[in-house]
Enzyme design. Structure first.
Site, PDB file in Angstrom:
ATOM      1  N   GLU B  73     -12.879   1.011 -32.884  1.00 32.61           N
ATOM      2  CA  GLU B  73     -11.924   1.524 -32.496  1.00 32.61           C
ATOM      3  C   GLU B  73     -11.645   1.726 -30.780  1.00 32.61           C
ATOM      4  O   GLU B  73     -10.446   1.545 -30.439  1.00 32.61           O
ATOM      5  CB  GLU B  73     -11.608   3.073 -32.972  1.00 32.61           C
ATOM      6  N   HIS B 142     -12.241  11.342 -43.680  1.00 24.61           N
ATOM      7  CA  HIS B 142     -11.086  10.325 -43.720  1.00 24.61           C
ATOM      8  C   HIS B 142      -9.879  11.074 -43.827  1.00 24.61           C
ATOM      9  O   HIS B 142      -8.871  10.305 -44.452  1.00 24.61           O
ATOM     10  CB  HIS B 142     -11.549   9.273 -44.996  1.00 24.61           C
TER      11      HIS B 142
END
Lengths: 316, 337
Positions: B73, B142
């Site tokens: 990321e 998540h």
């Protein structure tokens, strides 16, 4: 090189006199590296990005020295009108993209600049400078992988001055041959000298030409040394190195090396060099004085340029 | 305005397709968004549409406009920032917004500050979008709502649409914006359907809240999926003869305080509802502003409903306990009614 050295001495003076605050990192001892590389690119066309030791890069790309010094002093006449400071010089019309303060954090930006030029089918090359300390950052490895994966024309240039702030290379990197960071990504890589300007120029030209031609990334580790502290606030270098070590490194002062070359080959007399030196120092002093004449920003400017199209909410 | 019914997922995709068709500088980056078609299938079909023409390859196997990335990321966002600084308009898909936490340095310390640090020399037309919030038993790492963290940061814009039409109109605005935009899509919304204007120029400006339901007795203020929770609660309140107005904030930064304050001035009671952890979430900011600016209008303290202050548990029973529902909203309403 001479102008950079004198400019940096005046940067340090600005700090000592309280005209520059915060953090300030000068390039004294490393001049041949930026000079050698940045004189070999197509200036204004190729992209350049670096970390916070950024004064030399801006000056070499043609930024107005007064605007650089004014930015270091936080003045309205600065490149970023006093919003950036010493660590955050930018001159985007000249292809200079900063000027970044998070160690390693700008390295993917440089890869992204190179991606953009490839996306558009241009033949620009991006020079992505970083320090030896940044060579350990996770995001740097991510950048190397992506640059190699997408085959972008980016040259990662590790300015290895042997210290990550006050921590010696041997104490911060498990393998001190930092150019080998390119190997796992199938990237061409090598270690080069950064003190002998003529050699630096030759190496830079060879590699820049190769990257422009082949449109693939390259990693170089350029060996250099800073003769001064990490930053202007680093006032006890005995914590990490001896005076003898610095003196010994000064034997390869890039400016002295070039002067020796010029005089021993009868290209220039010692007197002429000294005259140029004095002239350059006077010019740096003029820049310093002129920058110091630039006004401080008006408090009302604090909200400018947070967004391109709106003002954030005002007030405390 | 002619409309067509479609899912939230399709509305997001359609906004990207139309903007990619309109502007060659728009391109997509993300994990598994190309050949794999996206974890939530939002980018389905785009690799075939934009990735396979011969001229669209930069190297064999790498599509130019739909870029499959490694799972990194910070690298992805940093790469996109660099491309954006010279005028490309990257749309980065986060597989989930929880993963954007890895890229906080790039988003906050880089993207958000560039325009300011350069005194306007550089713009960063970057969109970071993806599912934010709980889905179905994705457990602790998540399921987080991070929009409140981003809405804290000057230099970013943050939107959280609740309907397919809002998703499409706000995403078009986001892609055309010259500043970095965080666009959060609650995964529970991807399948919902709604009417979406067909006009290829249809867009919704940032900083404009929407009255999702008119009412007179109290204001329920929410964004993203919690708007639907509030609408369900309003339905139940109506059965009890209480007329609740539902304000869909849509845009967190900039925030349309005018619409929020006007609703409170009308109803004199407010409950702010958000899925993020209750403690320090963006709903707390909205509640504070109402308390600060609408004190004379209020007949009761501002109510607040947020997610439980625990990491998201895996068990469906425990997960549902954490996410605010209509009953939680009704309980908060009862406290101030």
């Amino acid at each position: 090189m001479l102008f950079i050295r004198h400019f940096e001495r005046f940067s340090e003076r600005a700090y000592r006199q309280g005209k520059a605050g915060g953090y300030l990192h000068v390039y004294i001892g490393m001049e041949a590296l930026a000079v050698g590389w940045l004189t070999q690119i197509r200036q204004g066309y190729d992209y350049v990005i670096t970390a916070y030791r950024d004064h030399a890069h801006a000056l070499l790309l043609g930024s107005d020295p007064v605007a650089c010094m004014a930015e270091i002093m936080g003045r309205r006449g600065g490149l970023s009108r006093g919003k950036g400071g010493s660590m955050h010089l930018y001159d985007i019309p000249r292809g200079f993209f900063g000027g970044w303060g998070i160690v390693g954090g700008h390295t993917p930006l440089g890869a992204g600049l190179a991606f953009a030029s490839k996306y558009r089918g241009e033949d620009r090359v991006t020079l992505n400078f970083l320090g030896d300390g940044a060579a350990n950052a996770g995001v740097f490895f991510e950048s190397l992988n992506m640059a190699a994966l997408y085959e972008v024309p980016c040259i990662f240039i590790i300015e290895n001055n042997e210290f990550a702030m006050g921590t010696r290379l041997e104490y911060h990197a498990a393998d001190t041959e930092l150019h080998k960071r390119g190997y796992p990504f199938g990237m061409k890589h090598e270690r080069l000298d950064g003190m002998d300007l003529l050699q630096v120029r030759q190496d830079a030209k060879r590699i820049i030409d190769w990257v422009r031609e082949n449109q693939k990334p390259y990693l170089v580790e350029v060996m250099t040394y800073r003769f001064v502290g990490h930053g202007a606030a680093d006032n006890d270098q005995t914590l990490y190195r001896t005076k003898d070590e610095v003196e010994s490194a000064r034997q390869r002062d890039p400016i002295a090396l070039l002067m020796d070359y010029l005089t021993s080959n009868n290209l220039m007399t010692r007197e002429k060099i000294e005259a140029i030196d004095a002239e350059t120092e006077a010019e740096a002093e003029r820049v310093y004085e002129e920058a110091d004449d630039s006004p401080h920003p008006d408090p009302s400017e604090v909200y400018d340029d947070v967004y391109s199209d709106m003002t954030p909410e005002v007030g405390h | 305005m002619p409309t067509i019914e479609m899912t939230y997922r399709d509305a997001v995709r359609q906004a990207m397709v139309e903007e990619m068709d309109a502007n060659p500088d728009v391109f997509l980056m993300g994990e598994d968004i190309g050949r794999y078609r996206g974890t939530f299938r939002v980018t389905e079909g785009l690799y075939d549409k934009y990735g396979v023409e011969k001229n669209d390859f930069i190297v064999p196997g790498i599509a130019r406009r739909v870029v499959d990335t490694p799972i990194v990321e910070p690298g992805i966002v940093g790469f996109a920032i660099g491309a954006a600084m010279v005028g490309l308009r990257p749309i980065v898909e986060m597989m989930t917004m929880s993963f954007s936490i890895l890229a906080l340095d790039q988003i906050i310390n880089h993207a958000a500050k560039i325009h300011y640090m350069t005194a306007g020399q550089a713009k960063v037309p970057l969109v970071i979008r993806g599912p934010g919030g709980a889905a179905n038993q994705l457990s602790a790492q998540h399921s987080h709502s991070v929009e409140g963290w981003y809405a804290h940061v000057p230099g970013l814009k943050v939107v959280a649409p609740a309907t397919p039409a809002c998703a499409k109109g706000l995403l078009r605005t986001a892609i055309r914006d010259d500043n970095p935009v965080i666009f959060t899509e609650n995964p529970g919304l991807y399948g919902i359907k709604g009417d979406v204007p067909e006009d290829r120029e249809f867009s919704i400006p940032f900083g404009k809240a929407r009255i999702a339901r008119q009412g007179t007795d109290l204001s329920l203020i929410a964004y993203s999926r919690m708007v639907h929770v509030c609408l369900a609660a309003a339905e139940q309140l109506a059965e009890r003869g209480i007329s609740a107005e539902v304000v869909d904030v849509r845009s967190l930064l900039p925030l349309d305080t005018e619409t929020i304050f006007a609703s409170v001035a009308k109803t004199h009671r407010a409950v702010v509802v958000y899925e993020d952890w209750k403690n320090g979430g963006y709903g707390a900011e909205i509640a504070a502003r109402i308390a600060e600016e609408c004190f004379d209008d209020l007949d009761a303290p501002v109510g607040r409903v947020g997610g439980l202050n625990v990491p998201m548990p895996y068990s469906r029973v425990l997960e549902l306990e954490c996410i605010p529902n209509a009953d939680d909203v009704l309980a908060a309403v009862n406290k101030i009614a």
